[in-house]
Each structure stands twice: as structure tokens, then as C-alpha cells.
Design an enzyme around this catalytic site. Structure first.
Site, PDB file in Angstrom:
ATOM      1  N   HIS A  42       0.815  -1.212   0.000  1.00 62.49           N
ATOM      2  CA  HIS A  42       0.000   0.000   0.000  1.00 62.49           C
ATOM      3  C   HIS A  42       0.850   1.263   0.000  1.00 62.49           C
ATOM      4  O   HIS A  42       0.486   2.262  -0.611  1.00 62.49           O
ATOM      5  CB  HIS A  42      -0.912  -0.017   1.235  1.00 62.49           C
ATOM      6  N   HIS A  88     -10.289   2.987  -1.282  1.00 63.92           N
ATOM      7  CA  HIS A  88     -10.507   2.543   0.096  1.00 63.92           C
ATOM      8  C   HIS A  88     -11.324   1.263   0.036  1.00 63.92           C
ATOM      9  O   HIS A  88     -12.368   1.122   0.666  1.00 63.92           O
ATOM     10  CB  HIS A  88     -11.198   3.627   0.924  1.00 63.92           C
TER      11      HIS A  88
END
Length: 731
Positions: A42, A88
Site C-alpha cells: 500500500h 478505500h
């Protein structure tokens, strides 16, 4: 350190060996946590970085490309647009309301931390099959309702309009939904702030909400696939407070009017860790942090938790020495914490203290410069051999009337008022193109009288069939939507959503998608200025369809010249622009009628695509057009049907294609336009070498097209009402 602890931090054996070399010793738990977060997929992009290099990022209108919190382009009149798109996905599948809400909060901070007031939100949403009584369908309806509610709540409380977006559905998203949030802000182009920490002795300040344990390990969680064991990771999902974010934004914008700071950075993924290391790393500085000075909202918090918490609504500031009290005064007005928690050094190291005791020390440059860049194996997906053979001629012929009614009732086509009605689109009074009005969203730039148009696009089915062409198509389609509003497309931001990078077939899809974006952006003169990568969108071994979502942003000088996308008045000549070739690969027609996704895509003719943009933009400037809309999902038939429903005006048309079914084909680089002066328009189309055909005229009350006939009232009833009924099925 024991192997179980290392494994729990998702650190591989080779990565741990590298950590030992960097530190010259064993890391303690705090230091291991820092490496784990910064080297997570990430944060480090370790699987994707290889392919992101080479994206076109420069143009005369680009002020800031990738590498900052958001991209920045010149939109004229002395103003700049600051924008970015982020994912998200994992948090939204686990806890849809908070996951989606905090996705909005995070992207807003990325934009306003650069000195821009956020003036527009959009979102790109992908859900699984939500139809029927299965456990999965019921859960998808729950995800739709709660994700949308979370997005609406956060944006509405912030006082920022949500002006557009897109939503699509496919079984491949049953185990991983996608929630991609986009935000755009405006500022003067000479008043942009950057994320840097420099100047030995300058104080490092923490501002915003207090730190808690929510979101702990979120970056690492988002760098893994879902399985039965880890689908209940609610503690790793952040909890947002939009009212605190509103105060934080206003405080920051007030701060930006002063000369009190050197740099500012949002505390996003990996929280205080990523923000501090990135700010110091950009200037080659070092930093000392006194973690016991961090404002906390929970008792007994540890240095490990403080460095890795992803609590929301927080910023890190490098202030000018002597300005600390003035900065505190500004944030106190907004009832927000502002504390000096450290200082800039020249050591090149991050030194972490806890009650004056050194508890961690990590060299800054090696953490980023020696972050793993993986060269994962790639292989052509085996499924491609089978799906290439699919075409509509293998199936029994279906009448155009039956096909039309089937596609009109498909959730992809149905109006999504159930979603966008939950968003305030009019706050700030800049919105000049409402959600649901087709094509690109648009806002006025009050200060200059100009206009910004933006469009979100991606077809997962086309990317499944051919990820290179599919990704290029996302760029072309989003650009065409902007151009059809009469505004020149300028730059893109992207959100590259893919499955498990440890699967060679997924990495091949990613490689091809990046190649497609590079080709399209280079040919269409629309550089990439920001973006995000989301991998490990896989559940129980099943990866999502590749979904490289793209938002194109364009700017024009005159907001009053914005071109409508729906039918506007009767007796307007309707023209189809571009070539129709009978391309049904990855089409809604194949999926909706035969439940098949396959075929072979033609390459995109970028020269024709760009010429189409320029033709419509020039024709609009000359006052030759009444409306214009890109032809996309569902082909000419669905494009005309939606234009009729939204415009409350029917049409009588005939395309005279070689095959009547071609009214549903999804050939590229096409548009439907309403022409005021046919003679002048034909001459202009010939200049751009764009094929044009007059296919009909607008007329009240009825819709007719090559074997299709339906009253406008019946068509509108289906289009506007059915989606809400489907989503609201009792669970």
C-alpha cells in the site's frame, strides 16, 4: 526477533535480511512495525513501481505531477486545479459506512494540504451481483446502501459537492467491492504548498484530531487478500469525523495565508510513520520525534501504536522556528490540537523518543530508497484462449425490441438517483452539470468565469477481455466525455485496482494496463499527474476483474458555453459521429443477454479519438451544436435512450447499419450530437476527417430506433425508478 512476529508484519525473509543490513542490527518491535508499514504494498508500491515508471507526466499546463499529495494543473485565469483519486476498497468491504466515509476524508486531505479549497468530489464504485435472494446478493445490497451513505455523510458534512461518478456491477466484485474517491480543489497557481521538512531546528508540529488505536495496521491490511480468517478486521478500519475534518480544512486554509510553515503532509496510510518519513525524505533531512507529546485520545498508548495508528483528520507540519505559538492560535480557534512533537535535524535519521528515552532509530533514505522493487513473474491468463472465440453470431438471434428492453432494465443502464440523491451536489453553488445529466460533471470557476469538467471511466469487462486496450479505453472514454461538454481534456488521475500480484496472470494484466495508459495518455496529450494503486483485491483466491479507473480533468475559459449531454428541444437533427464496426467484445449486450464476457477488441485509433474531441469542441465554440454525448455502454441504443429520458424528449432514428444488432455494439471513438446548422457542421466534420451520419431527429413522447419502439413515458418510468426498487429489496 522471532519468525512469528516477522511473519505477522508481512515481512519476507529477504526483506528482513535487508532490514538487518540497513540497521546493522536486529530491529526492535517499533522499528519492525515502521519497516512493515513503509514496505507494505500500500505504501511502497513494490509490485507496481516497475510499471508506473514511464507514464507521461509533463505538459505545459502541468504544474505538479506524481510524487506529491495530489497533481496540479493550470486551468487559466491564474488558477490551478489540484486533484487525485484513491482507493478505500478493503476497509469498505469490511465496514462499508466508515470505510467509504474515511476514503472520502483521506482524499480531501490530500487536496487541501496543498493549499487548495476542495470544490468537487466524485466516486467510482464497483459492486458484485446484488440481485436475488442469495446471501451474497443481500450482502451486496448492504454494501451499496452503507457505502453510499458513508460517502454522502462525509462529503455533505464537509460542505463539498459530490458532482458525479460511476457505478457498475459484476460477480467478480462479490468478494471485493471497489470504492475509489476523487477530489478536486482550486487555488491560485502561485500559492501551492508541498510536503517537505527542512531547516535544521525547525519544529515539527502535529495538528488536528487526537490519535487513537483505530486504523492500526490499515496499510498492511490493505496489502493482503481476503480469506475466511481475515474478513473480520474491523479494528483496522478507521473511524472518521467529518466535522473535525471541516475544521481542519478551514484551519489549514487560514494557515496557508501566512508564512509560518515550510511544508505540510496529511497523515494517511501508515499515519505518523509515512508522513514523517516522507517529509524528511524529500529534503534529505533527519527528524526527531517525541512521541509522548502526540495528542492521544486513549490511555496507555505505546510508541508502536502512535507511529502506526491511522486515526483520521490529522496533519504533520514543518513550521518555521518561532512561529509555533501563532500556529497554535490558529488551530485553537477551531478547537483542534496543535503540538510541537519534534524537530528537523541534519542526521538523515528518524530518532524516536518516549519520555526522553530513545526507543527507535531508523535511517530515512534507505527506508525509501532500498524499499523492495519486485520483479514479479507474469504470464498471459489462460482464460483468454477461450473467451477470444466468443461472438454474437454463436447465439440465437434476439429481436432488437427484446434486447432493448433487457438492456434498459440492466442496473448498468438504470439511472442511479438512489445513489446521487444522497449527495449534496449544489453546495458552494458552483455546480453547472448535475449528477445524472450524463457525460462529464462540471463546475464553474467563479473567480475567472471558466469551467472545469471531469469524468470518471472504466469498463472492467473490457479490461478483462484485453487489459491494454481496456485501460487505454478508460483514458479515451473519460476524455471523450469531457470533450463532449465542449471542454478540452488536459490530464488524468488514476486508481489501478487489481487482484493478487503474487498471481502471474494478475501481474500480466497490470503490466498491460500500464502500457495501455501510457499509449493513450501520450497519444491523446493527457499526462498522468497523480494516482493510486490498489492490489490484493482478491477473496478466497478469486481476483476482481482488472479495473484501472481513470478520471479525466479538462478546463475551458467560458462556463456559459458548456454543452449539454441530453436531448434539449424537439426537431433537432441527430448525428452519429465515428465508425461503427460491430464490436461486441466485452459488451453489455453479450453480458446481459447471454451472460458471457469475451471476444476480441479492436485497437483504438487515437488520432481519430483526438480529432473527434477537437471537432466537437470547435463546433461548440462556433455555436453549431445543441447537445453532445459519448457513445459507450449499450451502444447507440442505450446512449439515445438515456439522452431521451434525461432530456424528457423522444427521438425517431434509424442507423441503417449492416446488421440491425449493431445499435448495441460498443465500437470506440463515437458520439451522438444535436446539430443546429447542418451545412456548417458537415463542412467542419470533413475538415477533421470524422465520419458522420444523420440518424434522426428529436420528437416528443416516443422513441423509435431500428426495430425498437417505446413510449417516452414507459421508458422514463423504467429508467428513473427501477434501480431504487432493486436496491431496496427487503433483506
Amino acid at each position: 526477533m522471532d519468525k512469528a512476529t516477522i511473519k505477522a508484519h508481512k515481512i519476507s525473509n529477504s526483506e528482513y535480511e535487508n532490514i538487518l543490513k540497513i540497521l546493522g542490527r536486529e530491529p526492535n518491535l517499533l522499528e519492525l512495525g515502521i519497516f512493515s508499514a513503509m514496505w507494505s504494498e500500500h505504501c511502497s508500491y513494490k509490485s507496481s513501481k516497475k510499471y508506473l515508471n514511464g507514464f507521461p507526466t509533463k505538459a505545459k499546463w502541468v504544474i505538479q505531477g506524481p510524487g506529491e499529495n495530489a497533481g496540479v494543473i493550470d486551468v487559466g485565469g491564474g488558477y490551478a486545479a489540484v486533484f487525485k483519486m484513491e482507493s478505500h476498497n478493503h476497509p469498505s468491504f469490511i465496514e462499508p459506512y466508515q470505510g467509504a466515509a474515511t476514503g472520502v476524508g483521506g482524499i480531501l486531505r490530500d487536496v487541501f494540504t496543498m493549499g487548495a479549497r476542495v470544490v468537487a468530489n466524485m466516486n467510482s464504485l464497483r459492486f458484485g451481483n446484488f440481485l436475488g435472494d442469495s446471501k451474497s446478493a443481500k450482502y451486496q445490497r448492504y454494501l451499496i446502501k452503507n457505502s453510499v451513505a458513508g460517502i454522502g455523510h462525509y462529503g455533505n458534512c464537509m460542505g463539498i459537492p459530490t458532482v458525479g461518478g460511476e457505478t457498475s456491477f459484476d460477480e467478480s466484485f462479490d468478494g471485493n467491492i471497489l470504492v475509489n474517491a476523487f477530489a478536486l480543489g482550486l487555488c491560485k497557481k502561485d500559492e501551492i504548498f508541498y510536503a517537505k521538512a527542512e531547516g535544521v531546528g525547525n519544529p515539527v508540529m502535529y495538528v488536528g484530531s487526537k490519535t487513537g488505536r483505530d486504523g492500526l495496521g490499515g496499510a498492511v491490511m490493505a496489502s493482503d487478500s481476503f480469506s475466511d480468517e481475515n474478513k473480520s478486521l474491523r479494528p483496522t478500519v478507521q473511524v472518521g469525523d467529518p466535522f473535525a475534518e471541516k475544521l481542519l480544512m478551514e484551519a489549514c486554509l487560514e494557515l496557508f495565508k501566512t508564512d509560518y510553515i515550510v511544508g505540510i503532509q496529511d497523515m494517511g496510510a501508515a499515519g505518523l510513520t509515512s508522513s514523517s518519513f516522507e517529509m524528511a525524505g524529500k529534503s534529505g533531512a533527519g527528524m526527531k520525534l517525541y512521541l509522548d507529546k502526540v495528542p492521544m485520545r486513549e490511555t496507555g498508548m505505546t510508541p508502536y501504536e502512535l507511529m502506526l495508528s491511522e486515526s483520521q483528520e490529522r496533519m504533520l507540519i514543518c513550521a518555521k522556528k518561532g512561529c509555533e505559538d501563532k500556529i497554535k492560535e490558529i488551530f485553537a480557534k477551531y478547537d483542534l490540537d496543535a503540538e510541537v512533537i519534534g524537530e528537523v535535524t541534519d542526521t538523515g535519521e528518524m530518532e524516536l523518543f518516549w519520555h526522553n528515552q530513545l526507543v527507535g532509530i531508523v535511517p530515512i533514505e534507505p527506508l525509501s530508497e532500498q524499499a523492495p522493487v519486485l520483479d514479479r513473474p507474469t504470464s498471459v491468463p489462460s482464460y483468454l484462449k477461450n473467451i477470444k472465440k466468443m461472438n454474437i453470431d454463436k447465439y440465437c438471434a434476439v429481436s432488437n425490441q427484446i434486447a432493448f428492453e433487457k438492456l434498459l432494465n440492466d442496473p448498468h443502464i438504470l439511472n442511479k438517483a438512489f445513489i446521487y440523491d444522497q449527495y449534496d451536489a449544489n453546495i458552494q453553488t458552483n455546480t453547472i452539470k448535475q449528477p445524472g445529466h450524463l457525460g462529464a460533471a462540471a463546475i464553474r470557476i467563479k473567480q475567472s468565469g471558466g469551467v472545469i469538467a471531469m469524468a470518471s471511466e472504466c469498463s472492467p469487462r473490457h479490461n478483462y477481455v484485453d487489459p491494454r486496450i481496456g485501460a487505454a479505453l478508460a483514458v479515451a472514454n473519460s476524455g471523450r466525455k469531457v470533450a463532449m461538454s465542449g471542454v478540452m481534456p488536459l490530464s488524468i488521475t488514476d486508481c489501478l485496482n487489481f487482484g493478487n500480484p503474487e498471481n502471474p496472470e494478475v501481474m500480466w494484466q497490470f503490466e498491460q494496463a500500464c502500457l495501455g495508459i501510457k499509449q493513450a495518455c501520450s497519444a491523446l496529450k493527457t499526462p498522468v499527474v497523480s494516482g493510486n494503486v490498489s492490489l490484493y483485491n482478491e477473496s478466497d483466491g478469486v481476483s476482481i476483474y482488472p479495473t484501472p479507473a481513470v478520471v479525466m480533468v479538462g478546463a475551458g475559459k467560458n462556463a456559459k458555453k458548456l454543452l449539454k449531454s441530453e436531448f434539449t428541444r424537439k426537431n433537432t437533427a441527430i448525428y452519429l459521429l465515428g465508425e461503427t464496426t460491430g464490436n461486441f467484445a466485452g459488451s453489455l449486450y453479450m453480458k446481459s443477454l447471454f451472460d458471457e464476457v469475451g471476444g476480441e477488441l479492436n485497437d483504438i485509433d487515437f488520432q481519430s479519438e483526438r480529432a473527434l474531441w477537437e471537432l466537437v469542441i470547435e463546433a461548440n465554440k462556433k455555436g453549431l451544436l445543441e447537445f453532445a454525448n459519448s457513445v459507450g455502454t449499450g451502444g447507440v441504443a442505450m446512449t439515445l435512450a438515456k439522452m431521451a429520458c434525461v432530456g424528457d424528449m423522444g427521438a425517431i432514428c434509424s442507423c441503417r447499419f449492416n446488421d440491425m444488432r449493431w445499435i448495441f455494439d460498443e465500437s470506440f471513438s463515437r458520439a451522438v450530437v444535436g446539430v443546429k446548422n447542418e451545412r456548417k457542421f458537415k463542412k467542419l466534420a470533413q475538415k477533421y476527417n470524422i465520419k458522420f451520419d444523420k440518424i434522426g431527429t428529436t420528437t416528443p413522447k416516443k422513441f423509435e430506433l431500428d426495430g425498437v419502439s417505446m413510449s417516452l413515458s414507459k421508458m422514463k418510468k423504467i429508467y428513473f425508478n427501477k434501480f431504487a426498487r432493486l436496491v431496496k429489496l427487503e433483506d
